[in-house]
Design an enzyme around this catalytic site. Structure first.
Site, PDB file in Angstrom:
ATOM      1  N   TYR A   1       0.824  -1.212   0.000  1.00 33.58           N
ATOM      2  CA  TYR A   1       0.000   0.000   0.000  1.00 33.58           C
ATOM      3  C   TYR A   1       0.858   1.261   0.000  1.00 33.58           C
ATOM      4  O   TYR A   1       0.450   2.293  -0.529  1.00 33.58           O
ATOM      5  CB  TYR A   1      -0.891   0.038   1.246  1.00 33.58           C
ATOM      6  CG  TYR A   1      -2.228  -0.616   1.081  1.00 33.58           C
ATOM      7  CD1 TYR A   1      -2.331  -1.978   0.827  1.00 33.58           C
ATOM      8  CD2 TYR A   1      -3.407   0.112   1.193  1.00 33.58           C
ATOM      9  CE1 TYR A   1      -3.555  -2.592   0.691  1.00 33.58           C
ATOM     10  CE2 TYR A   1      -4.636  -0.488   1.062  1.00 33.58           C
ATOM     11  CZ  TYR A   1      -4.713  -1.839   0.809  1.00 33.58           C
ATOM     12  OH  TYR A   1      -5.931  -2.429   0.678  1.00 33.58           O
TER      13      TYR A   1
ATOM     14  N   LYS B   1       2.674 -15.274   2.489  1.00 40.12           N
ATOM     15  CA  LYS B   1       2.891 -16.010   1.231  1.00 40.12           C
ATOM     16  C   LYS B   1       4.385 -16.312   1.166  1.00 40.12           C
ATOM     17  O   LYS B   1       5.098 -15.891   0.245  1.00 40.12           O
ATOM     18  CB  LYS B   1       2.389 -15.143   0.054  1.00 40.12           C
ATOM     19  CG  LYS B   1       2.407 -15.820  -1.305  1.00 40.12           C
ATOM     20  CD  LYS B   1       1.356 -16.894  -1.478  1.00 40.12           C
ATOM     21  CE  LYS B   1       1.539 -17.605  -2.818  1.00 40.12           C
ATOM     22  NZ  LYS B   1       0.686 -18.804  -2.940  1.00 40.12           N
TER      23      LYS B   1
ATOM     24  N   ASP C   1      -3.345 -18.171   0.332  1.00 38.53           N
ATOM     25  CA  ASP C   1      -4.298 -18.814  -0.585  1.00 38.53           C
ATOM     26  C   ASP C   1      -5.063 -19.928   0.114  1.00 38.53           C
ATOM     27  O   ASP C   1      -6.281 -20.005   0.030  1.00 38.53           O
ATOM     28  CB  ASP C   1      -3.593 -19.294  -1.876  1.00 38.53           C
ATOM     29  CG  ASP C   1      -2.328 -20.098  -1.617  1.00 38.53           C
ATOM     30  OD1 ASP C   1      -1.862 -20.138  -0.452  1.00 38.53           O
ATOM     31  OD2 ASP C   1      -1.795 -20.694  -2.579  1.00 38.53           O
TER      32      ASP C   1
ATOM     33  N   ASP D   1      -6.616  -6.828   3.988  1.00 40.26           N
ATOM     34  CA  ASP D   1      -7.702  -6.145   3.278  1.00 40.26           C
ATOM     35  C   ASP D   1      -8.605  -7.176   2.610  1.00 40.26           C
ATOM     36  O   ASP D   1      -9.834  -7.134   2.750  1.00 40.26           O
ATOM     37  CB  ASP D   1      -7.094  -5.200   2.231  1.00 40.26           C
ATOM     38  CG  ASP D   1      -8.153  -4.485   1.422  1.00 40.26           C
ATOM     39  OD1 ASP D   1      -9.108  -3.973   2.044  1.00 40.26           O
ATOM     40  OD2 ASP D   1      -8.041  -4.450   0.185  1.00 40.26           O
TER      41      ASP D   1
ATOM     42  N   ASP E   1     -12.657  -8.764   3.991  1.00 39.84           N
ATOM     43  CA  ASP E   1     -13.914  -8.725   3.230  1.00 39.84           C
ATOM     44  C   ASP E   1     -14.500 -10.132   3.090  1.00 39.84           C
ATOM     45  O   ASP E   1     -15.721 -10.325   3.184  1.00 39.84           O
ATOM     46  CB  ASP E   1     -13.700  -8.134   1.823  1.00 39.84           C
ATOM     47  CG  ASP E   1     -13.887  -6.621   1.787  1.00 39.84           C
ATOM     48  OD1 ASP E   1     -13.570  -5.971   2.804  1.00 39.84           O
ATOM     49  OD2 ASP E   1     -14.353  -6.102   0.753  1.00 39.84           O
TER      50      ASP E   1
END
Ligand code: IPM
Ligand code: MG
Length: 366
Positions: A143, A188, A221, A245, A249
């Site tokens: 970001y 990751k 993942d 983020d 959601d």
């Protein structure tokens, strides 16, 4: 009242449904102030698209100064299609404010009550009883890394330093100690160097400072899959900015409506910022349709985390639980109420809880 206190709260309504949901939440706070004898002084300022329209800047310097001088910040939402393709984006305002206030930890709690479980697109037996909290790192990673753009090439740099990882990891472990004692750190590490550093630092902070907390690592993942298959297994989920983020959601769906979920963004000292996790919902803006509960619960987090008013926060949460169980809710949860009426239902709930408490005291004296 002898314990009367007075607090300065900056309110940033922002765009879309932001003004409606922040109005509902400040109404609730006023009632809490009356009951507990606190005075909340609200100071409204511009951010996002509204600030671009008024000043050309999504984060006017006055807004930053007012936030820094406040006890806490309550934000609605930023963004909307009318600012697409413009010189400045509304989201810059939000990102800039997170950075300016040093809000490195974003907490997104989710509890799925039996009443809400049947509203989830997932099976009731999978989601009922889910009780987790996401700790999203909020001021680093992709970001905030350098961005470049030429006609045929674009880059976003993902960067993390050891101290940035350490401080958010500590916050997550401390919270886990007060909950069920488990942290799932998401990265990751099979691909990204920043993730390998993340995993190393989280593992060390765990061993050195929080050995009694259970720590597991998950790849983002497969975590996306596990959150749908077995969400009840998670307690504290610790992750970097962009993974947080995306996963938050995804998680919001478990509880039936994204409109219910609050968040707290905290730094080390200084004012925190509190906002619903939903966005500006331009399609329903100004129509008295948005669910105000996410912002009302954010106001409860504001009372607890920034003002140290735990009883006051709990009374809002109890009132919300009562109105949601009673079905006094907006259309996203299958109800018939508008934003204003749903906010008033929570206020009635608070009054009822206080009446009952006062009544018990009187009975006791009699
Ligand atoms: C969020 C939002 C923001 C983010 C946007 C509006 C910049 O999606 O708070 O989750 O990406 O952090
Ligand atoms: Mg988001």
């Amino acid at each position: 009242m002898t314990h009367a206190k007075s607090f300065d709260i900056v309110v940033l309504p922002g765009d879309g449904v932001g003004p409606e949901v922040t109005a509902a939440a400040t109404d609730v706070l006023r009632v809490i102030g009356d009951f507990y004898g606190h005075s909340f002084r609200f100071h409204e300022h511009l951010i996002g698209g509204a600030a671009i329209d008024a000043t050309g800047d999504p984060l006017p310097p006055e807004t930053v100064e007012a936030c820094k001088a406040s006890d806490a910040v309550l934000l609605g939402a930023v963004g909307g299609p009318q600012w697409d393709g413009g010189q400045r984006r509304p989201e810059e305002g939000l990102l800039g404010l997170r950075k300016a206030l040093g809000l490195f930890a974003n907490l997104r709690p989710l509890q799925v009550s039996p009443v809400l479980a049947y509203r989830s697109p997932l099976k009731k037996e999978i989601v009922e009883g889910v009780d987790l909290i996401v700790f999203r790192e909020l001021t680093g990673g992709i970001y905030f890394g350098e961005k470049t753009r030429t006609a045929d090439r674009a880059t976003d740099l993902c960067e993390y330093t050891v101290p940035e990882i350490e401080r958010v990891a500590r916050a997550a472990f401390q919270t886990a100690q007060q909950r069920r004692g488990k942290v799932t750190s998401v990265d990751k590490a099979n691909v990204m160097e920043t993730s390998r550093l993340w995993r190393e630092v989280v593992t060390r902070i765990h061993a050195e400072e929080f050995p009694r907390v259970e720590l597991e690592h998950a790849l983002v993942d497969s975590m996306a899959m596990h959150l749908i298959r077995k969400p009840r297994e998670y307690d504290v989920i610790l992750t970097e900015n962009m993974f947080g983020d995306i996963l938050s959601d995804e998680i919001s769906v478990l509880g039936g409506s994204i409109g219910l979920l609050p968040s707290a963004s905290l730094g080390s000292g200084g004012p925190g910022m509190f906002e619903p996790i939903h966005g500006s919902a331009p399609d329903i803006a100004g129509q008295d349709k948005a669910n105000p509960v996410g912002t009302i619960l954010s106001a409860a987090l504001l009372l607890r985390h920034s003002l140290g008013l735990d009883d006051e926060a709990s009374s809002i949460e109890a009132a919300v639980a009562a109105v949601v169980s009673a079905g006094a809710v907006t259309a996203d949860l299958g109800g018939t109420l508008g934003t204003r009426a749903a906010g008033e239902a929570v206020i009635d709930g608070i009054r009822a809880i206080h009446w009952a408490a006062a009544h018990r005291v009187q009975m006791h004296w009699a």
